[in-house]
Structure formats: structure tokens, C-alpha cells
Design a protein around this motif. Structure first.
Motif, PDB file in Angstrom:
ATOM      1  N   MET A 182     -13.289  -5.577  13.178  1.00 43.54           N
ATOM      2  CA  MET A 182     -12.922  -4.413  13.632  1.00 43.54           C
ATOM      3  C   MET A 182     -13.947  -3.364  13.678  1.00 43.54           C
ATOM      4  N   ASP A 183     -14.112  -2.737  14.903  1.00 40.65           N
ATOM      5  CA  ASP A 183     -15.011  -1.688  15.235  1.00 40.65           C
ATOM      6  C   ASP A 183     -15.060  -0.445  14.404  1.00 40.65           C
ATOM      7  N   LYS A 184     -15.970  -0.019  13.642  1.00 38.13           N
ATOM      8  CA  LYS A 184     -16.035   0.861  12.756  1.00 38.13           C
ATOM      9  C   LYS A 184     -15.682   2.400  13.188  1.00 38.13           C
ATOM     10  N   ASN A 185     -16.200   2.482  14.500  1.00 38.83           N
ATOM     11  CA  ASN A 185     -15.920   3.954  14.982  1.00 38.83           C
ATOM     12  C   ASN A 185     -14.592   3.793  15.813  1.00 38.83           C
ATOM     13  N   MET A 186     -13.826   2.738  15.709  1.00 38.06           N
ATOM     14  CA  MET A 186     -12.366   2.628  16.462  1.00 38.06           C
ATOM     15  C   MET A 186     -11.706   3.921  15.742  1.00 38.06           C
ATOM     16  N   GLN A 187     -10.667   4.637  16.625  1.00 34.64           N
ATOM     17  CA  GLN A 187      -9.757   5.541  15.941  1.00 34.64           C
ATOM     18  C   GLN A 187      -8.580   4.823  15.508  1.00 34.64           C
ATOM     19  N   LYS A 188      -8.055   5.400  14.430  1.00 37.23           N
ATOM     20  CA  LYS A 188      -6.988   4.628  13.706  1.00 37.23           C
ATOM     21  C   LYS A 188      -5.800   5.502  14.204  1.00 37.23           C
ATOM     22  N   ILE A 189      -4.587   5.067  14.432  1.00 42.39           N
ATOM     23  CA  ILE A 189      -3.411   5.578  14.560  1.00 42.39           C
ATOM     24  C   ILE A 189      -2.484   5.129  13.620  1.00 42.39           C
ATOM     25  N   PRO A 190      -2.115   5.952  12.591  1.00 38.59           N
ATOM     26  CA  PRO A 190      -0.931   5.527  11.687  1.00 38.59           C
ATOM     27  C   PRO A 190       0.499   5.599  12.334  1.00 38.59           C
ATOM     28  N   LEU A 191       1.467   4.945  11.795  1.00 35.28           N
ATOM     29  CA  LEU A 191       2.742   4.958  12.110  1.00 35.28           C
ATOM     30  C   LEU A 191       3.299   6.699  11.810  1.00 35.28           C
ATOM     31  N   VAL A 192       2.991   7.105  10.758  1.00 34.75           N
ATOM     32  CA  VAL A 192       3.241   8.630  10.587  1.00 34.75           C
ATOM     33  C   VAL A 192       2.166   9.273   9.928  1.00 34.75           C
ATOM     34  N   ASP A 193       1.846  10.586  10.143  1.00 36.37           N
ATOM     35  CA  ASP A 193       0.796  11.187   9.670  1.00 36.37           C
ATOM     36  C   ASP A 193       1.123  12.512   8.928  1.00 36.37           C
ATOM     37  N   LEU A 194       1.477  12.274   7.597  1.00 36.32           N
ATOM     38  CA  LEU A 194       1.794  13.785   7.067  1.00 36.32           C
ATOM     39  C   LEU A 194       0.770  14.561   6.623  1.00 36.32           C
ATOM     40  N   LYS A 195      -0.299  14.009   6.616  1.00 33.19           N
ATOM     41  CA  LYS A 195      -1.446  15.285   6.351  1.00 33.19           C
ATOM     42  C   LYS A 195      -1.628  16.047   7.549  1.00 33.19           C
ATOM     43  N   ALA A 196      -1.397  15.077   8.772  1.00 35.26           N
ATOM     44  CA  ALA A 196      -1.790  16.177  10.056  1.00 35.26           C
ATOM     45  C   ALA A 196      -0.482  17.360   9.883  1.00 35.26           C
ATOM     46  N   GLN A 197       0.609  17.085   9.665  1.00 33.39           N
ATOM     47  CA  GLN A 197       1.607  17.995   9.545  1.00 33.39           C
ATOM     48  C   GLN A 197       1.311  19.334   8.528  1.00 33.39           C
TER      49      GLN A 197
ATOM     50  N   SER B 266      -0.940   1.084  13.999  1.00 35.43           N
ATOM     51  CA  SER B 266      -0.285   0.899  12.990  1.00 35.43           C
ATOM     52  C   SER B 266       1.350   0.683  13.793  1.00 35.43           C
ATOM     53  N   SER B 267       1.922  -0.068  13.281  1.00 37.84           N
ATOM     54  CA  SER B 267       3.309  -0.366  13.558  1.00 37.84           C
ATOM     55  C   SER B 267       4.244  -0.680  12.683  1.00 37.84           C
ATOM     56  N   GLY B 268       5.632  -0.450  12.700  1.00 38.68           N
ATOM     57  CA  GLY B 268       6.269  -0.877  11.743  1.00 38.68           C
ATOM     58  C   GLY B 268       7.711  -1.827  12.003  1.00 38.68           C
ATOM     59  N   VAL B 269       8.358  -2.122  11.370  1.00 42.87           N
ATOM     60  CA  VAL B 269       9.411  -2.829  11.592  1.00 42.87           C
ATOM     61  C   VAL B 269      10.975  -2.344  10.666  1.00 42.87           C
ATOM     62  N   HIS B 270      11.721  -1.734  11.468  1.00 44.87           N
ATOM     63  CA  HIS B 270      12.863  -1.277  10.741  1.00 44.87           C
ATOM     64  C   HIS B 270      14.068  -1.660  11.108  1.00 44.87           C
ATOM     65  N   TYR B 271      14.542  -2.820  10.611  1.00 44.78           N
ATOM     66  CA  TYR B 271      14.069  -3.614   9.480  1.00 44.78           C
ATOM     67  C   TYR B 271      14.157  -4.798   9.627  1.00 44.78           C
ATOM     68  N   PRO B 272      13.199  -5.510   9.070  1.00 43.83           N
ATOM     69  CA  PRO B 272      12.724  -7.028   9.228  1.00 43.83           C
ATOM     70  C   PRO B 272      13.847  -8.106   8.906  1.00 43.83           C
ATOM     71  N   LEU B 273      14.816  -7.665   7.774  1.00 37.63           N
ATOM     72  CA  LEU B 273      15.725  -8.517   7.457  1.00 37.63           C
ATOM     73  C   LEU B 273      17.053  -7.820   7.236  1.00 37.63           C
ATOM     74  N   PRO B 274      17.945  -7.962   8.041  1.00 40.26           N
ATOM     75  CA  PRO B 274      19.389  -7.236   7.611  1.00 40.26           C
ATOM     76  C   PRO B 274      19.793  -7.267   6.398  1.00 40.26           C
ATOM     77  N   LEU B 275      20.649  -6.336   6.068  1.00 41.25           N
ATOM     78  CA  LEU B 275      21.280  -6.314   4.623  1.00 41.25           C
ATOM     79  C   LEU B 275      22.157  -7.635   4.355  1.00 41.25           C
ATOM     80  N   HIS B 276      22.732  -7.972   5.406  1.00 39.88           N
ATOM     81  CA  HIS B 276      23.686  -9.094   5.166  1.00 39.88           C
ATOM     82  C   HIS B 276      22.888 -10.451   4.751  1.00 39.88           C
ATOM     83  N   LEU B 277      21.615 -10.431   5.120  1.00 40.08           N
ATOM     84  CA  LEU B 277      20.915 -11.600   4.838  1.00 40.08           C
ATOM     85  C   LEU B 277      19.835 -11.405   3.756  1.00 40.08           C
TER      86      LEU B 277
END
Ligand SMILES: *Cc1c(COP(=O)(O)O)cnc(C)c1O
Length: 375
Positions: free
Chosen positions: A1-16, A311-322
Motif C-alpha cells: 500500500m502506498d504510504k501517502n495514500m489517503q485513508k477513508i474510514p467507514l465512519v469518522d467520529l473524530k471528524a465530527q 474501508s467498507s462494512g457488511v451489515h450483516y454478514p450472517l443473518p440471525l437465523h443462521l
């Protein structure tokens, strides 16, 4: 990964926090100066403000969204052997409190467009033991409430709204939460209105339910050492209430920013036939807690995005019934086909009010390149 690359988080609580530092710091300082850490005026004020915001008669602050569901179910009288119809396409906290009370979660499949419970899949599941229908306003969009309320009326059931992801979202002209008999919110830090720790709240227009919950959340006490009922230590923390009260005036602006970001995503991703975009139901004002697309080879796409700093997320990867935790309910693969299909395809892209158009542009360009290169 390129060190200067900007990172984008899924959420950024510090920014708020950076944008509201003076308001937050002075709210915290006021609580410290009063040294009034349990209950008190700050709680009352926040409850009144939030009740006004969602247009409910009562709001009761509690320790978390999970505890809010638990107390709401107790107030509704849910007990051993009862059944609660809900969705498996949610966080486990939706169903856990049902199990704590000895009741049984019954999962209805979702509508593939809205990801919320499909009202047409509910009626077949109603038995003599059914007491509650519990829709989840997942990702910030209301479930289709009218048909749910109609079924509840027909079969004399309660409706409990899990609005943990939908602060300010509307169904038709009404804010979600108190459209049914009772509703819950979570103020987990990453939610649209987030505390700086655990916190939650219950709303209702029913004074009996409200009274019961006011009592239960604070050890069933009527005075300091008089306990009318065996209650719980489920109070909303006063520091969290002060933080939430300071943040509430910004919520509508933040929700509007989330909607604007979602609209930009829609515009930039619109031309790719392999990316399925989220739909906004005709009845809904969506508050985009999450921006969820469907893509082929989801896990590979997520990994390739990560390599580009996204960054990305999966909401949700395994449903409750499984989930192993609910295996005792004896569901099997294929029982909830739309829920299961969604869980394989969904990908949550970064979304928070402080995200910039430039970042969204970068995310969309990167995603399209990745998708076009997939074998
Ligand atoms: C976050 C969440 C909860 C639980 O809230 P907590 O405050 O974390 O206990 C319940 N249901 C849904 C749908 C959630 O997203």
C-alpha cells in the motif's frame, strides 16, 4: 500500500467532534461542575428534547439500545412462551432481549429493495402465542408501517419499532419511533445521533408503558429507598445525556448531509449495471445511517477497496437465523431466501456527515474500476 495514500474510514467520529468541540466540552464541564452524575435535570431536558424531535409524548433515557428493547418488551408484558415476529437482517441486539425473557424470536423475510421486514411475510407467522411485531428501520429507512399496524390491529398485537439506526427518519409525514405502541433508539457512538459511550432511549405515546419504564430503569424506585417493583440498573448516564443534548440540535443538518452524500453516490454509481443501489421507498424519508450497495463477489471487492485505502462494512454478514446463537430455533439455510441473498451481496460504503464530495468521487471511481475488472 502506498504510504501517502489517503485513508477513508467507514465512519469518522473524530471528524465530527472537531466540528462541535466547544459545545461538547462545555456540556461535559457543566455536568462536572454540578457533580450530578446520576439522573437529574440534564436527563429530563434531553428526554423532553428528544420526545419533541420525534413527536412522542414520552421519552425515557436508558443505558443502551439493547436495554431499551429489553425494558420495552417487559413493559409490553412479554414473558415465557410468547412469540415476537421480527427480522433476521439486523444486529443480534434486536433479538437477544426476546430470548432473555424466555420468549421466541420468529423471523420474517425482508423486502429485497428496502431490506426491512416484508409485511406480506408476517401474517403466515402469526400464532396464538404471537404478542409483538418488531420491525427494524434498518440502515436509516423506515419499514412499511401501515400494513404492519393493520396486522397488529387485526390480531391484537403490539408494534415495537427498533429505530436504533433511524433517528429522524420518516414514514410518510411521521418520524419513526412512536408510530407503533413503543419504539427504541440506540446512541451507540457510530449511530446518526451517537453518545460517547453506551446510551439508549425508549419513546411511546402510552402513559402506562412510560410510567412502567420510568420505574423499571431505575431499580423500581418511587423514592430513594422505596421500591415498588424489582427493577433494573438501566439508567441513561448523565454525562451521555449532556453530550446528546448538545448534539441533538445538529442532527437534522447531519441527516441532510448524509442524504446529500447518498444522492451523490447514487449519481456517480448509477451507470454501472453490476452495482445495485439502495432504493428509497416512496413512503420514506431515509436518513442513511448506512449506504448499502449490492455487488458481485462482495468479499473480494471489499478487500480490493481496502487495498486502495477505502474501508467498507457488511451489515450483516450472517443473518440471525443462521447464527450459532440462535441454532436452537432450528432454522436452516434457505428458510429466508431474500435475507440470505442480501447477506451475501451487501456492502456498506463510507458514510458520515463530514465525508467530502472529493472522497465520494474517489470511492466511486475506485469501486467502478474494481467491479469492471472482476472476472
Ligand atoms: C445498534 C443497534 C441496536 C443496539 O443498540 P446498543 O445501543 O448498541 O445496545 C439494536 N438494534 C439495531 C438495529 C442496532 O443497529
Amino acid at each position: 500500500m502506498d504510504k501517502n495514500m489517503q485513508k477513508i474510514p467507514l465512519v469518522d467520529l473524530k471528524a465530527q467532534y472537531t466540528t462541535i468541540k466547544p459545545e461538547i466540552n462545555s456540556a461535559i464541564k457543566r455536568v462536572l461542575a454540578q457533580a450530578d452524575f446520576i439522573m437529574g435535570d440534564v436527563i429530563d431536558q434531553f428526554e423532553k428534547s428528544f420526545a419533541r424531535f420525534v413527536n412522542a409524548r414520552y421519552a425515557i433515557g436508558v443505558s443502551s439500545g439493547t436495554d431499551a428493547i429489553h425494558l420495552a418488551l417487559i413493559a409490553l408484558g412479554i414473558t415465557k412462551g410468547d412469540e415476537v415476529i421480527t427480522t433476521a437482517h439486523t444486529f443480534t441486539a434486536t433479538a437477544e432481549p426476546i430470548v432473555w425473557l424466555g420468549a421466541k424470536p420468529v423471523f420474517a423475510d425482508i423486502d429485497p429493495h428496502s431490506f426491512t421486514v416484508d409485511p406480506n411475510k408476517i401474517e403466515n407467522l402469526i400464532t396464538r402465542k404471537t404478542r409483538v411485531i418488531m420491525p427494524v428501520h434498518i440502515y436509516g429507512q423506515s419499514a412499511d408501517m401501515d400494513p404492519i399496524l393493520k396486522l397488529a390491529k387485526k390480531y391484537k398485537l403490539f408494534v415495537l419499532e427498533d429505530a436504533a439506526q433511524a433517528h429522524g427518519a420518516k414514514y410518510k409525514d411521521k418520524r419513526v419511533g412512536a408510530i407503533g405502541d413503543i419504539g427504541i433508539f440506540s446512541f451507540y457512538p457510530g449511530k446518526n445521533l451517537g453518545a460517547y459511550g453506551d446510551a439508549g432511549l425508549i419513546v411511546t405515546n402510552n402513559n402506562k408503558l412510560a410510567e412502567k419504564i420510568f420505574l423499571l430503569r431505575n431499580h423500581g424506585r418511587t423514592t430513594k429507598y422505596e421500591h415498588l417493583e424489582v427493577g433494573y440498573g438501566d439508567r441513561l448516564d448523565t454525562l451521555q445525556a449532556a453530550i446528546l443534548q448538545a448534539k441533538l440540535p445538529f442532527l437534522s443538518k447531519w441527516n441532510a448531509q448524509r442524504r446529500a452524500h447518498a444522492a451523490l453516490y447514487q449519481k456517480l454509481l448509477n451507470n454501472n449495471s453490476k452495482i445495485v443501489l439502495p432504493t428509497i421507498s416512496a413512503y420514506a424519508e431515509h436518513v442513511f445511517h448506512l449506504f448499502v450497495v449490492r455487488v458481485p463477489k462482495r468479499d473480494e471487492v471489499a478487500m480490493l477497496l481496502k487495498q486502495k485505502g477505502i474501508s467498507s462494512g457488511v451489515h450483516y454478514p450472517l443473518p440471525l437465523h443462521l447464527q450459532p446463537a440462535y441454532s436452537y430455533l432450528k432454522y436452516k439455510k434457505g428458510d429466508l431466501s431474500e435475507t440470505e441473498k442480501a447477506s451475501r451481496e451487501i456492502l456498506s460504503l463510507p458514510l458520515y456527515p463530514e465525508l467530502t464530495a472529493k472522497q465520494i468521487d474517489f470511492i466511486c471511481n475506485t469501486l467502478i474500476k474494481i467491479i469492471d475488472k472482476l472476472k
